[in-house]
Design an enzyme around this catalytic site. Structure first.
Site, short mmCIF file in Angstrom:
data_model
loop_
_atom_site.label_atom_id
_atom_site.label_comp_id
_atom_site.label_asym_id
_atom_site.label_seq_id
_atom_site.Cartn_x
_atom_site.Cartn_y
_atom_site.Cartn_z
N ASP A 565 0.87 -1.18 0.03
CA ASP A 565 -0.08 -0.05 -0.06
C ASP A 565 0.81 1.25 0.05
OD1 ASP A 565 -2.13 1.58 0.20
OD2 ASP A 565 -2.94 1.04 2.07
N GLU A 568 2.70 4.94 -3.67
CA GLU A 568 2.77 6.17 -4.84
C GLU A 568 4.05 6.94 -4.86
OE1 GLU A 568 0.22 5.84 -2.54
OE2 GLU A 568 -0.76 4.60 -3.70
N ASP A 642 -8.97 4.13 -1.94
CA ASP A 642 -9.56 4.41 -0.74
C ASP A 642 -10.80 5.11 -1.37
OD1 ASP A 642 -7.83 3.20 0.68
OD2 ASP A 642 -6.91 5.05 1.40
#
Ligand SMILES: *[C@@H]1O[C@H](CO)[C@@H](O)[C@H](O)[C@H]1NC(C)=O
Ligand SMILES: *[C@@H]1O[C@H](CO)[C@@H](O)[C@H](O)[C@H]1NC(C)=O
Length: 989
Positions: A565, A568, A642
Site C-alpha cells: 500500500d 505512490e 480508498d
C-alpha cells in the site's frame, strides 16, 4: 456489532488504535486543494498557454523542423534530427529523433535533446542529479515486441516528406512531414493518427538561468500558488502573446513546498489527433466514465486535463480527471469497426487535454457516421518524448500489441481470484480466527483474510505485534487447515527508529531514497518519521527480497502473501502527499523523472521477494498494489484505492475496473462496501453482487467504520450476500479461464461492449455492463439505491437467457431490455452460442473445491445451425508447472445440427506428448458431473438417453428434457457423464 468471547479486550484495544491513528492519519475527505490544478503545475500551464497561443494565432507554424539531409532509414528504423528554432534570430537546438517500425506493426517515435544527452548542461544548486533526460522507463516497462520490421521500406521521398510502408501486409504507412515536423499514420491509405497536426510539439530545451533583478511581486505570487484557485492568475495568461512565461522555470512552490528544479524547464509535449474518432478511452486510473470526456469545457466536459501523477487521493471525488493512485498512459480510440491507440512512455507527471471537433478535412471517414475527430495534447514534465502508435484495426489488436510490449497478467494463485476478507484491522489472532469461524458458520466461502498495518509492532513491518499476534504461525495453521491464506501489509516507508534492524540496514547499506542534497530522505507516514526504500536500486531490491525469507520474516508461512500500500509513494508531509520531485534515486535520477514508476519498482521487488522466500520453493506470488504503471500487470493485482461507502462509488467502480481491463492491467477491483464510512445494508448487498463479478474481489473497511463482515447484517442480507459469494465460487473455473486468456494475450477479464462488439456504434460508450471472459455471461450490476430493475443494452441478435431461471429474454439488437432486479437478484444473462464451466458444490474455500467435478452449461444459439463454444483452463493453481505443459485446457463445442457436445484439447495438443506430473495424474479422477443445455432443441422432447464416447469406449447416459414454458427456454440435463475433464469425449444426443 460483532460479538465474540474476547469482546471487551479487543474493543479496548480498538479504541486505543483509533486514537493513535487519528494523530497520524490525514483528515478524511479529499482536499482538492491539496492537489495541483493545471495552472498550478508550471509545465502544464506553460504548455496549455503554448497551445492557446498556437491555436489562436492565424498563422501559427510549429518551430520544429526535421532536418531532411540528416536523416537515414535502415532496417526498419529512421534516425534523424529535429531542429527547434528558439528565437527570431533563427538559432536552433538539436533534437535527435528515432522512428522505429516494429515487426508487430507498432511504430515508435522517440525524441531526445542533444545537449542534455551529452551532459553539456549546468545544474543549479550544486545538484548531483543526472543531466540527461530520463531514458530508462523502457528498462522497467518494456519486456518485448521491439524487434524491428526489416520489411518496412521507404515508399516515397521528396523535399517535403518521407513515406514509409510497414506492418502486416504493408497496410500501414507513416508519412513523415519535414517542415514543420509531423507524422500522419495511415492504414489502408486513410489517416488515423496524426502527430503534431496542431503544432503543439514542445520540447523545453536546456538554457542557462539568466539572473535578472529580483521582481518581488512575481515571487510572492509563485509562493502563494498552492492556495490560489484564481483562474486569472493562470501562468501564461498574463504574458504578451508569444512571450514565454518564465515564472515557473527555475523553481516552483505548492502548498509550502518548493521544488528546486536544478535542470530548469524540460517538459515534453505533443498533440496527437485521432482522425475520425469521436471516442477515446484508457489512461487509467480516473474516477469517471470509460469514454473520456473533453477537458477544455464543451458539452459536459471538464475544465482540467486528465492527470497522471500517482498520488494518495483518499476519498477521491467522482467524475473527475484528477489523478488517482496509478497510471497507465495508454490511450485507445474506437469507432465503428476501427480501433487505434497510442502509448506515451513517460514516468513523470503527465497531463492530457482532450478536445473533439468536427473535422472539415475529413468529411466522411470511410463509412463512419460521425466525422468528429478527437485531439489530444500530452504534456510530461521531463524525460524523453517516447510514443508508440498502434493502428489496430481491432480492440483485440490493441490489447495484444500493448501486451507484447509491456507484458501480460501473471497467472495468479488460484485462491487470489476467490473472495478476500479485509478490514483495517483484524486486531488479534483471536479476531482472525473468529471471523474465520463465523464465515464457516454462515456458509460463506472465502479464501483470504487480511491484516492491515496494525498487525505490525508499532508500524515496523516484518515484525508482528507481540501482544495481539503472539503466535502467528498457529493462526496460519488454523487457516491452512481449510485451505485459507493470510495477507499482511508491507509498505515502502520504513520507520526511522533505533533498534529496528530493517531501518538500520536500509540506512547503513545506502538503500533509501535520498533528498536533493544526497542525504537520506526523511518524511512522515503511518510510523511517523520514515525512510523509503529505493526500488530503483538493484541492491535495495535484493535486500528487500531477503527480508521475506521465512527465517527472516518470523510468523509468516507458505500461506502468507503480501499487500503493498502507500507506494505512490504516500508521504503525509510531502508536496501533494508524496515525495519532493528533487529527491534522488539510484543512478542519480530525480524523483520527478521516475515518480509514476516508483510504485511498480516496489511491488515488483515484493513479487521477486515472494519467489525467493525459500530455496527451491517455486510458487506463484500474490501481491496487491495500490500504485501502478504500465507493466504492473506482470507482478500484481490492484484495487481502486480508498473509495467511500456510497452508491456513487459503487457505480464508479464498474467503468474504473473496465478501464483497467482494456489498459493491460485487468486484475483489479474496488473495495467492496466502500473503504470510508458505513454502507447501508442494501448498498453492501449490491456491492457484494458487483464484487462477485469483479476480477479482484475484496471487502475492506476503514478503522473507524463499523464492523461489517458479511454475516453481520441479518436476513435477508445474510442469504443475499452468501448467494453472491457462492455464485463467485461456482464460477471460479470460468474466471480462472479468463485469467489464462489475459495471461496469454493481454485481453481484459471483464469486457466492455466495444471490445466484444466493435461494430456496434451505440455500444461504444456503454460502460455499466460487461461480458465475463469468453463465457458469454453479460452482467449489469445494480448500482442505484432502491432500484429493482436493470436496463441492459443488447449488442446483437443472439439469444439471451436469464442465468438463474433460463427465461428467454425478449431482446432486440441495439435496444435496451428491462430486467427485474429485486435486491436478491444480480442481472446476469447468458448469451447464446457459449459454453462455460462451473463447480456446483459449495465449499468453504477454493482449495477445497480443487478436486470437484465440473458442471458445463451450454447456452444454445438462437440459430439452430450455429454451434455453442467455450473453454476451460485448469492447472494446479499454485506452481509454475503449467509452464511445462502441466495444465488442462479444453475446448467444448455444442453442435445442434450434429446433435453433439464434444471436448477436445484447446490447442490441439497430443495428450501423449504431455508427461503427466502428479497434479495431472490426480486430475484423472475429476470429471464432468453435469451438463445443462439451455435452449435445447424442441425436437428433443421425449429424448431419454444419449451416447457418450470417450477413451475408446461408448456408453449410455440419461437425458432429462424439460420443454419450454411461460417464457422459459427448453433445457436438457445430463448427469454423471462418466468422462474425465482432461480426456477427449463426445456426447451424441
Ligand atoms: C462532416 O463534416 C462536414 C464538414 O464539417 C459537414 O459538412 C458534414 O455534415 C459532416 N458529416 C456528418 C455526417 O456529420
Ligand atoms: C439504455 O439504458 C441505459 C441505462 O442503463 C441508458 O443510459 C440508455 O440511454 C438506454 N438506451 C436506450 C436506447 O434506451
Amino acid at each position: 456489532m460483532h460479538l465474540s468471547g474476547s469482546l471487551s479486550s479487543w474493543t479496548t484495544c480498538l479504541s486505543v488504535l483509533s486514537a493513535l491513528s487519528a494523530t497520524f492519519a490525514p483528515a478524511v475527505a479529499v482536499k482538492e486543494h491539496d492537489f495541483k490544478k493545471c495552472h498550478q503545475s508550471g509545465f502544464c500551464a506553460r504548455n496549455r498557454a503554448f497551445a492557446d497561443h498556437a491555436l489562436a494565432a492565424s498563422s501559427w507554424e510549429s518551430p520544429y523542423n526535421l532536418l531532411a539531409d540528416a536523416g537515414s532509414f535502415k532496417d526498419g528504423q529512421y534516425h534523424g534530427v529535429i531542429l527547434k528554432t528558439i528565437n527570431d534570430a533563427g538559432e536552433t537546438v538539436r533534437l535527435p529523433i528515432t522512428i522505429s517500425f516494429l515487426e508487430s506493426g507498432t511504430a515508435r517515435v522517440t525524441v531526445d535533446e542533444e545537449k542534455r544527452q551529452k551532459g553539456d548542461i549546468e545544474l543549479r544548486h550544486n545538484s548531483k542529479a543526472r543531466k540527461e533526460r530520463y531514458n530508462e522507463a523502457e528498462k522497467w516497462v518494456i519486456v518485448g515486441g521491439l524487434a524491428l520490421d526489416k520489411q518496412a521500406k521507404v515508399e516515397h521521398e521528396d523535399k517535403t516528406q518521407l513515406a514509409v510502408k510497414y506492418g502486416p501486409s504493408s497496410r500501414f504507412e507513416a508519412v513523415i512531414r519535414f517542415s514543420p515536423f509531423g507524422i500522419d499514420f495511415k492504414r489502408d491509405g486513410h489517416s488515423h493518427v496524426k502527430l503534431n497536426e496542431q503544432g503543439l510539439l514542445n520540447v523545453e530545451h536546456w538554457r542557462p538561468k539568466v539572473e535578472k533583478p529580483a521582481e518581488p511581486d512575481k515571487e510572492d505570487e509563485a509562493a502563494g500558488a498552492g492556495n490560489d484557485d484564481d483562474e486569472s492568475k493562470e501562468a501564461g495568461k498574463e504574458q504578451p502573446p508569444g512571450k514565454e512565461d518564465e515564472s515557473t522555470w527555475w523553481d516552483e512552490s505548492f502548498g509550502g513546498n518548493t521544488d528546486t528544479k536544478p535542470r530548469g524547464p524540460e517538459s515534453v509535449a505533443l498533440d496527437i489527433s485521432f482522425v475520425g474518432y469521436e471516442h477515446v478511452f484508457g489512461i487509467p486510473s480516473h474516477a469517471g466514465p470509460l469514454a473520456l470526456k473533453q477537458t477544455r469545457g464543451g458539452d459536459g466536459g471538464y475544465q482540467e486535463p486528465y492527470r497522471m501523477y500517482n498520488a494518495d487521493v483518499f476519498e477521491y471525488i467522482l467524475d473527475s480527471p484528477m489523478t488517482l493512485y496509478g497510471s497507465i498512459p495508454f490511450m485507445q480510440a474506437h469507432r465503428k469497426g476501427s480501433s487505434v491507440g497510442v502509448f506515451w512512455l513517460n514516468a513523470a507527471e503527465t497531463w492530457v487535454d482532450i478536445t473533439k471537433a468536427k473535422d472539415a478535412k475529413n468529411p466522411m471517414a470511410l463509412g463512419v457516421k460521425s466525422n468528429v475527430s478527437t485531439r489530444t495534447h500530452w504534456m510530461s514534465e521531463s524525460g524523453l518524448l517516447d510514443v508508440f502508435v498502434f493502428l489496430g484495426p481491432t480492440p483485440q489488436d490493441l490489447t495484444a500489441r500493448f501486451a507484447e510490449l509491456t507484458g501480460t497478467t501473471a497467472m495468479p494463485q488460484e485462491f487470489a481470484i476467490g473472495y478476500h476478507q479485509c478490514r483495517w484491522n483484524y486486531i488479534s489472532e483471536e479476531d482472525v480466527k473468529d471471523v474465520d469461524r463465523k464465515m464457516d458458520k454462515f456458509k460463506m466461502p472465502y479464501d483470504v483474510i487480511w491484516l492491515d498495518i496494525e498487525y505490525s509492532d508499532d508500524k515496523k513491518y516484518f515484525l508482528f505485534d507481540k501482544h495481539s499476534f503472539p503466535n502467528p504461525l498457529d493462526m496460519h495453521k488454523h487457516l491452512e487447515s481449510h485451505g485459507r491464506k493470510l495477507v499482511t501489509i508491507n509498505d515502502p516507508h520504513i520507520k526511522n527508529v533505533d533498534g529496528y534492524p530493517v531501518a538500520q540496514e536500509l540506512r547503513s547499506k545506502g538503500l533509501a531514497v535520498r533528498n536533493k542534497d544526497g542525504n537520506i530522505f526523511d518524511g512522515w507516514c503511518w510510523p511517523g518519521s520514515s525512510n523509503w526504500i529505493d526500488g530503483f536500486s538493484p541492491a535495495a531490491r535484493e535486500w528487500w527480497a531477503s527480508l521475506f525469507r521465512y527465517d527472516k520474516f518470523h510468523g509468516t508461512a507458505e500461506n502468507t502473501f503480501i499487500w503493498n500500500d502507500m507506494n505512490e509513494p504516500s508521504v503525509f508531509n510531502g508536496p501533494e502527499t508524496t515525495m519532493p520531485k528533487d529527491n534522488l534515486h539510484h543512478g542519480e535520477w530525480e524523483h520527478r523523472d521516475v515518480h509514476n514508476l516508483y510504485g511498480m519498482t516496489f511491488h515488483s521487488a515484493t513479487y521477486d521477494a515472494l519467489r525467493s522466500r525459500k530455496p527451491g520453493e517455486k510458487r506463484r506470488p500474490f501481491v496487491l498494489t495500490r500504485a501502478f504503471f504500465a507493466g504492473s500487470q506482470r507482478a500484481a493485482a490492484m484495487w481502486t484505492g480508498d473509495n467511500q461507502a456510497e452508491w456513487g462509488h459503487l457505480a464508479a467502480s464498474v467503468p474504473m475496473v473496465l478501464s483497467q481491463g482494456i489498459s493491460g492491467f485487468p486484475f483489479s477491483g474496488a473495495d467492496v462496501g466502500g473503504f470510508f464510512g458505513n454502507p447501508d445494508k442494501d448498498l453492501l448487498a449490491r456491492w457484494y453482487q458487483a464484487g462477485a463479478f469483479s476480477p479482484f474481489f475484496r471487502a475492506h473497511a476503514h478503522i473507524d467504520a463499523r464492523r461489517r463482515e458479511p454475516y453481520l447484517h441479518g436476513e435477508p442480507y445474510t442469504t443475499i450476500i452468501a448467494a453472491a459469494l457462492r455464485l463467485r465460487y461456482s464460477l471460479l473455473p470460468s474466471w480462472y479461464t479468463a485469467f489464462r486468456h489475459a495471461h496469454l494475450d493481454g485481453s481484459p477479464i471483464i469486457k466492455p461492449m466495444f471490445y466484444t462488439h466493435p461494430s456496434e456504434e451505440a455500444g461504444l460508450t456503454v460502460d455499466d455492463q460487461f461480458f465475463v471472459g469468453t463465457t458469454g455471461l453479460l452482467v449489469k450490476p445494480v448500482v442505484d439505491k432502491d432500484k429493482t430493475s436493470a436496463d441492459v443494452w443488447i449488442p446483437d441478435g443472439e439469444a439471451y437467457y436469464d442465468y438463474f431461471t433460463y427465461d428467454v429474454i425478449p431482446t432486440a439488437p441495439g435496444k435496451n431490455v428491462t430486467l427485474d432486479a429485486p435486491l436478491d437478484k444480480i442481472p446476469v444473462l447468458m448469451r447464446g452460442g457459449h459454453v462455460f464451466a462451473r463447480r456446483d458444490v459449495p465449499r468453504r474455500s477454493s482449495a477445497l473445491m480443487k478436486w470437484d467435478d465440473y458442471t458445463l452449461v451450454v447456452a444454445a444459439s438462437r440459430d439452430p445451425k450455429t454451434p455453442a463454444e467455450g473453454d476451460l483452463y485448469v492447472d494446479d493453481g499454485d506452481s509454475y508447472d503449467f509452464e511445462q505443459g502441466q495444465y488442462i485446457h479444453r475446448r467444448f463445442v455444442f453442435d445442434p445440427a450434429a446433435k453433439t457436445l464434444s471436448s477436445a484439447d484447446y490447442e490441439g495438443r497430443d495428450p501423449a506428448a504431455v508427461q503427466e506430473g502428479e497434479w495431472m495424474k490426480k486430475m484423472r479422477a475429476v470429471g464432468v458431473a453435469k451438463v445443462v443445455i439451455v435452449g435445447a432443441p424442441a425436437e428433443w422432447a421425449g429424448k431419454k438417453t444419449a451416447t457418450v464416447e470417450s477413451e475408446g469406449k461408448t456408453w449410455e447416459v440419461q437425458v432429462e428434457f424439460t420443454p419450454a414454458a411461460k417464457g422459459r427456454a427448453a433445457f436438457a440435463v445430463v448427469k454423471k457423464l462418466g468422462v474425465k475433464i482432461g480426456a477427449d469425449w463426445k456426447v451424441v444426443f
